[in-house]
Design a protein around this motif. Structure first.
Motif, short mmCIF file in Angstrom:
data_model
loop_
_atom_site.label_atom_id
_atom_site.label_comp_id
_atom_site.label_asym_id
_atom_site.label_seq_id
_atom_site.Cartn_x
_atom_site.Cartn_y
_atom_site.Cartn_z
N ILE A 152 27.43 28.29 33.96
CA ILE A 152 28.68 28.81 34.50
C ILE A 152 28.38 30.05 35.35
O ILE A 152 27.90 31.06 34.82
N PRO A 153 28.65 30.00 36.66
CA PRO A 153 28.42 31.20 37.49
C PRO A 153 29.58 32.18 37.31
O PRO A 153 30.75 31.80 37.40
N VAL A 154 29.25 33.43 37.07
CA VAL A 154 30.26 34.45 36.83
C VAL A 154 29.97 35.66 37.72
O VAL A 154 28.85 36.18 37.73
N ALA A 155 30.97 36.09 38.47
CA ALA A 155 30.85 37.31 39.28
C ALA A 155 31.77 38.37 38.70
O ALA A 155 32.86 38.06 38.19
N GLN A 156 31.33 39.62 38.78
CA GLN A 156 32.16 40.73 38.31
C GLN A 156 32.05 41.89 39.30
O GLN A 156 31.03 42.06 39.97
N TRP A 157 33.12 42.66 39.35
CA TRP A 157 33.18 43.81 40.27
C TRP A 157 34.17 44.81 39.69
O TRP A 157 35.21 44.43 39.17
N GLY A 158 33.84 46.08 39.75
CA GLY A 158 34.76 47.12 39.30
C GLY A 158 34.12 48.08 38.32
O GLY A 158 34.39 49.28 38.39
N ALA A 159 33.29 47.57 37.41
CA ALA A 159 32.57 48.49 36.52
C ALA A 159 31.67 49.39 37.34
O ALA A 159 31.44 50.55 36.98
N ASN A 160 31.18 48.88 38.46
CA ASN A 160 30.33 49.68 39.35
C ASN A 160 31.10 50.80 40.04
O ASN A 160 30.51 51.77 40.50
N GLU A 161 32.42 50.65 40.14
CA GLU A 161 33.23 51.74 40.69
C GLU A 161 33.50 52.81 39.63
O GLU A 161 33.69 53.98 39.97
N LEU A 162 33.51 52.39 38.38
CA LEU A 162 33.61 53.36 37.29
C LEU A 162 32.29 54.12 37.12
O LEU A 162 32.28 55.35 37.02
N LEU A 163 31.19 53.39 37.10
CA LEU A 163 29.86 54.00 37.00
C LEU A 163 28.94 53.29 37.98
O LEU A 163 28.41 52.21 37.67
N PRO A 164 28.74 53.85 39.17
CA PRO A 164 27.89 53.20 40.17
C PRO A 164 26.46 53.03 39.66
O PRO A 164 26.02 53.73 38.74
N PRO A 165 25.72 52.09 40.24
CA PRO A 165 24.33 51.88 39.83
C PRO A 165 23.52 53.17 39.89
O PRO A 165 23.57 53.89 40.89
N TYR A 166 22.82 53.45 38.81
CA TYR A 166 21.91 54.60 38.70
C TYR A 166 22.62 55.95 38.74
O TYR A 166 21.97 57.00 38.81
N ALA A 167 23.96 55.95 38.69
CA ALA A 167 24.70 57.21 38.62
C ALA A 167 24.71 57.73 37.18
O ALA A 167 24.57 56.96 36.22
N ARG A 168 24.87 59.03 37.03
CA ARG A 168 24.89 59.63 35.69
C ARG A 168 26.29 59.97 35.22
O ARG A 168 26.53 60.05 34.01
N LYS A 169 27.20 60.18 36.16
CA LYS A 169 28.56 60.56 35.78
C LYS A 169 29.55 59.50 36.23
O LYS A 169 29.50 59.03 37.37
#
Length: 267
Positions: A152-169
């Motif tokens: 089953i292919p699943v795409a997600q988007w939005g958690a990266n706006e809460l915590l971008p890749p490799y961001a600390r805050k």
């Protein structure tokens, strides 16, 4: 959908995590009807935030078919983390194995028991500058072709706006929306019955990731790049650019001198 396989540890984790996820993220979840009601299967999911395993697990938990994620075998050995990993039925990956298929034996066994095994085929957070899926590793394809289970292919988007890749805050405000879109099973039947060569596994992996990317295009309402970001290719190109810049700074004669030196050494 049945919840008979969830168990104490998963319910305990849900009690701890779901309130925070509900507070931090709004939900736009679609395609849950594509999650099989019974039998073993794989979900192939894009990865763009350290938060998204929890957010995605929330989606799967609510479907009634909890995901069993792959994780380094060392996390299963000691303490509370080890007990939680074992108790929630996560899948240890034995990376020290020299046999690529044996490294995923626990995932194969889980699918054959009727579990859902969740793969992040990219193997790590995407490094694509715009958050699109990268080129992927072949583990999901190996397990899928070995077991012939639905993928089953699943795409997600939005958690990266809460915590971008490799961001600390995290970026808490305004409140972000976690979008999930699950699609129909990927058709891999043309790969069945053939030797699992590197070429065949690469092609099957590309088919899986194309389906995941198509789901993400629908969420985002835009087209992905024609060629997925490839970290290995990018490293090679970066070395070439660095060498070209170094050569230009050293002057036009440097290259000829180096060529003469290499020619003398080859005699």
């Amino acid at each position: 959908m049945p919840r008979r396989r969830i168990g104490f540890w998963y319910r305990f984790a849900a009690v701890l995590c779901k309130p925070w996820l509900v507070v931090l993220l709004k939900r736009d979840w679609r395609g849950m009807e594509h999650i099989p009601a019974e039998g073993g299967f794989i979900t192939a999911v894009n990865h763009n935030s350290h938060v998204d395993p929890f957010a995605y697990a929330h989606f799967q938990y609510n479907s009634g078919r909890v995901p069993r994620f792959l994780a380094k075998s060392g996390l299963f050995k000691e303490g509370f983390v080890g007990a939680a990993m074992r108790g929630t039925g996560q899948i240890p990956v034995y990376r020290e194995s020299t046999d690529a298929l044996s490294a995923f034996r626990a995932a194969i066994e889980a699918v054959e028991r009727g579990e859902c095994v969740a793969f992040y085929p990219e193997g790590t957070l995407t490094r694509d500058p715009d958050g699109w899926p990268m080129t992927a590793k072949t583990g999901a394809a190996r397990v899928a072709l070995q077991t012939k289970c639905p993928v089953i292919p699943v795409a997600q988007w939005g958690a990266n706006e809460l915590l971008p890749p490799y961001a600390r805050k995290p970026h808490l405000l305004p409140r972000k929306t976690h979008h999930v879109l699950a699609g129909p099973p990927v058709d891999l039947t043309r790969f069945y019955g053939h030797e699992m060569t590197p070429e065949l596994l690469k092609e099957a992996t590309e088919v899986i990731m194309a389906a995941v990317t198509a789901q993400l295009e629908e969420i985002r309402g835009e087209k992905a790049p024609e060629r997925p970001y490839d970290p290995r290719r990018e490293r090679i190109e970066q070395r070439r650019r660095t060498q070209a810049e170094t050569g230009a700074e050293s002057g036009p004669g440097t290259g000829h001198a180096q060529a003469r030196h290499e020619g003398e050494n080859s005699k």
